[in-house]
Design an enzyme around this catalytic site. Sequence first.
Site, short mmCIF file in Angstrom:
data_model
loop_
_atom_site.label_atom_id
_atom_site.label_comp_id
_atom_site.label_asym_id
_atom_site.label_seq_id
_atom_site.Cartn_x
_atom_site.Cartn_y
_atom_site.Cartn_z
N LYS A 1 -8.25 13.87 4.66
CA LYS A 1 -7.46 12.65 4.59
C LYS A 1 -6.43 12.69 5.72
CE LYS A 1 -6.45 13.77 0.39
NZ LYS A 1 -6.76 12.53 -0.30
N ARG A 2 -5.66 11.63 5.87
CA ARG A 2 -4.61 11.62 6.88
C ARG A 2 -3.64 12.77 6.64
NH1 ARG A 2 0.17 8.58 6.64
NH2 ARG A 2 -0.66 7.56 4.78
N THR B 1 -8.58 6.33 -1.83
CA THR B 1 -9.99 5.94 -2.03
C THR B 1 -10.92 7.09 -1.68
OG1 THR B 1 -10.01 4.94 0.19
CG2 THR B 1 -9.64 3.47 -1.68
N HIS C 1 0.80 -1.23 0.00
CA HIS C 1 0.00 0.00 0.00
C HIS C 1 0.83 1.27 0.00
CE1 HIS C 1 -4.14 -1.50 0.52
NE2 HIS C 1 -3.59 -2.50 1.17
N LYS D 1 -14.70 8.46 -3.38
CA LYS D 1 -15.94 8.79 -2.66
C LYS D 1 -16.45 10.17 -3.05
CE LYS D 1 -14.00 5.92 0.91
NZ LYS D 1 -13.02 5.94 2.00
N LYS E 1 0.90 14.42 1.22
CA LYS E 1 -0.46 14.73 0.79
C LYS E 1 -0.65 16.23 0.56
CE LYS E 1 -2.34 10.61 3.03
NZ LYS E 1 -2.87 9.86 1.88
#
Length: 823
Positions: free
Chosen positions: A551-552, A661, A363, A665, A557
């Site tokens: 998100k985290r 993911t 992952h 969504k 990111k």
Amino acid sequence: MAVKTTKKLTPQQEALKSDIIGKVNRHFGKILEEATPHMIYAACALTVRDRIMEKWAVSHQEVKKEGSKKLYYLSFEFLMGRLLCTNILNLMQTEDYKAVLEDLGYTLEQVAELENDAGLGNGGLGRLAACFIDSLTTLDLPAYGCTLRYEYGLFRQKIVDGYQTELPDSWLEYGNAWEVARPEEAVKVTFGGDVHTSWENGVMKISYSNERSVMAMPYDVPLCGYDSKVVNKLRLWSAKSATDFDMRAFNQGEYVRAMEEKELAEVISKVLYPEDNHTEGKELRLKQQYFLVSATLQWILKEFEMRNGDDWSLLPEKVVIHINDTHPTMAIPELMRLLMDEKGLGWDESWDIVTHVFAYTNHTVMREALEKWPQDMFRRILPRLYMILEEMNRRLMERLEAFYPGDAAKHRYMAILADNQVSMANTCLASCFAVNGVSKLHTEILKNDIFKDYYLMDKERFHAITNGITFRRWIANCNPELAKLIDETIGKGWLKDAEKLSKLADYAEDPVFQKKFDAIKKSNKKMVAEYILEHNGIKVDPDSIFDIQCKRLHEYKRQMMNVLHIIAEYNRILTDKDYAESYYPKTYIFGAKAAPGYKRAKLIIKLINSVGDMINNDARINDKIKVVFVENYGVSIAEKLVTAADVSEQISTAGKEASGTGNMKFMLNGAVTVGTMDGANVEMYEQVGDDNIYIFGLRSDEVAARERIPGGDEVKNIYATNSSLRHALEQLIDGSIVPENTNLFMDLYNTLLFGDYGYPDTYMVLRDFEDYMNIQERISKDYQDREKWIAKQIMNTAMSGYFSSDRTIEEYNDKIWHLTPIK
């Protein structure tokens, strides 16, 4: 509480109502009028569970009768979220429960809000596992999820003075209505001690002394799929002391010693991801991982033996074990141990079984996230497993010498044991019959870079399988009005076949459909605006552009780039009158948790909140920009935000996000993505086309090329020539944001301009900044062309069907698992 309806209930609904009232009476000893809302929730959950358990009994017998091959999906996380509405949806009884609860004076939404999110996961890894078990069950495939029953989840996030603080996530305070305790199936897991070997009739025998044991208590959560007769389960393992309470010590006043053994044992399943920046934390994580795999494998072998006897050569025909990321990797040497030490098999026979049973999903492409353990620690806590890894490594070196002769550096890099480290990723690569990435781009990076040398040894076992989401939950459950509109427009077949959503493309420019679609989006934005006002005390305009990044919190990111561009927009509004007049209002919404020990990530959260305080309270900008940080982001909050997003921020550094993911969504619910060519964004771009997504920034190969050189000159040039970026950076340290502490964000400033170890701008924030600003300006202009923008939103929903986890599971089954659906 809602007002009771006057609608007449059907006979089926009357029976359901009677069941709920009966649960209140028998379970709590209360009449309905005395029941608390939590009792009403529990009563509803128990009636749902009863219906699932009835199906489970039949399903279990059918699986047993057919002798089907089973999947055991080992994951350190299963981020299930709330189960009440999902289970009701999957039982196809949503309308019945709505009607009955309204008759009782409640709404289903009110009751569902009383359920705690199960603290069994953190982010995308756990949410993906939850989606997978749902789709496996919907597709009638026999499968079990396996994880720990954490007493406390990751943590409950509280924002205090802009800082993240961590509080216990006591998700079990009201119990868990969905689980069934299985004390009769408890097993013993052993740590430490001394290993003794002896030989009897040419067979090595293993014995232990001075070891410590912990009991693993299983709890099963039955899981039903949508319109499916099969019921699978999530097995949760809880740690219990293997010794009785020391009454003698207690009676002598030694209270602490009497409790010590119990507490030391049960801490194993106490908390998800205990902090590991110290030795004790690392040891606890190591014990957690072994506890999970040892308990699960003992259960698997017992189940197999009951149905198939002791012909262990049949195990690969009846069982496939999937390792979800590296956390459960110790299952590989543990199965070797059980087969050799407990079942009497030899090494070669055991190895042949092991290498045909295990599959592995990677992952991450972040090398630092490829888990490794200090050898000395591993040897002390798991001495027998270390012996097995030594032999696995010795044989691996023979294979590597044959394939890469004389290349000592490569052998060390690919080793299971090297440089006083135990490599979990290399253990998987040396043992598993299948290895997969979670998007096309991610898998190419694995094959051509991260795992290149293993890929060249055996190309056939590497697969690209793009992640997916349980679209029923992420639209039918959390956005019911949109689901109803889709039903009315293309029929209900899409709930079983997400590809049918593509029929909505025919309505993308239909004025009537556009009007209905837009009205639903506006209604959802109003609900989120109300949530923000209630929880943050910030009034936001539902007619503004809702730009959401949830998100985290991690540097790759690039929440940092988002914040810098917000500061730059704010500055321009203050200094450029024409720009200010033409600027369309935006609400920037963030949601994220940072790992407790990740200081820089926590500082970025403080920066977001401080920038929000600065902008939200500046009357000069006339509410053109609002910045909101939603605390304690999790599944239930995500279900609200994804329905309201106009713009979905998927701006990770290209080549760093394996898949994502959350992007799927948002896309499903009609958000338009702004993102890099990273992870599943690449395939989203392929699905929706250039007109319906906003792609910017360096590509993964361009990022990789820059990572090979320090890059200082390029960064200096950007700093010198981009005045808006330079001004935003200077505001981090000149007191503009937090006047009383000019040094507060100095670390963020330094890491961007000077970097860690001489490599500035590690995640290409500065190098992608100008392109990002330009694309944001384009988005603002396009949004004001309402027909064009709504068409983009509809196209995103229409083309999201590919990202169904049903499709993902079908690919896994076709390429790797080869399970047979239960008839």
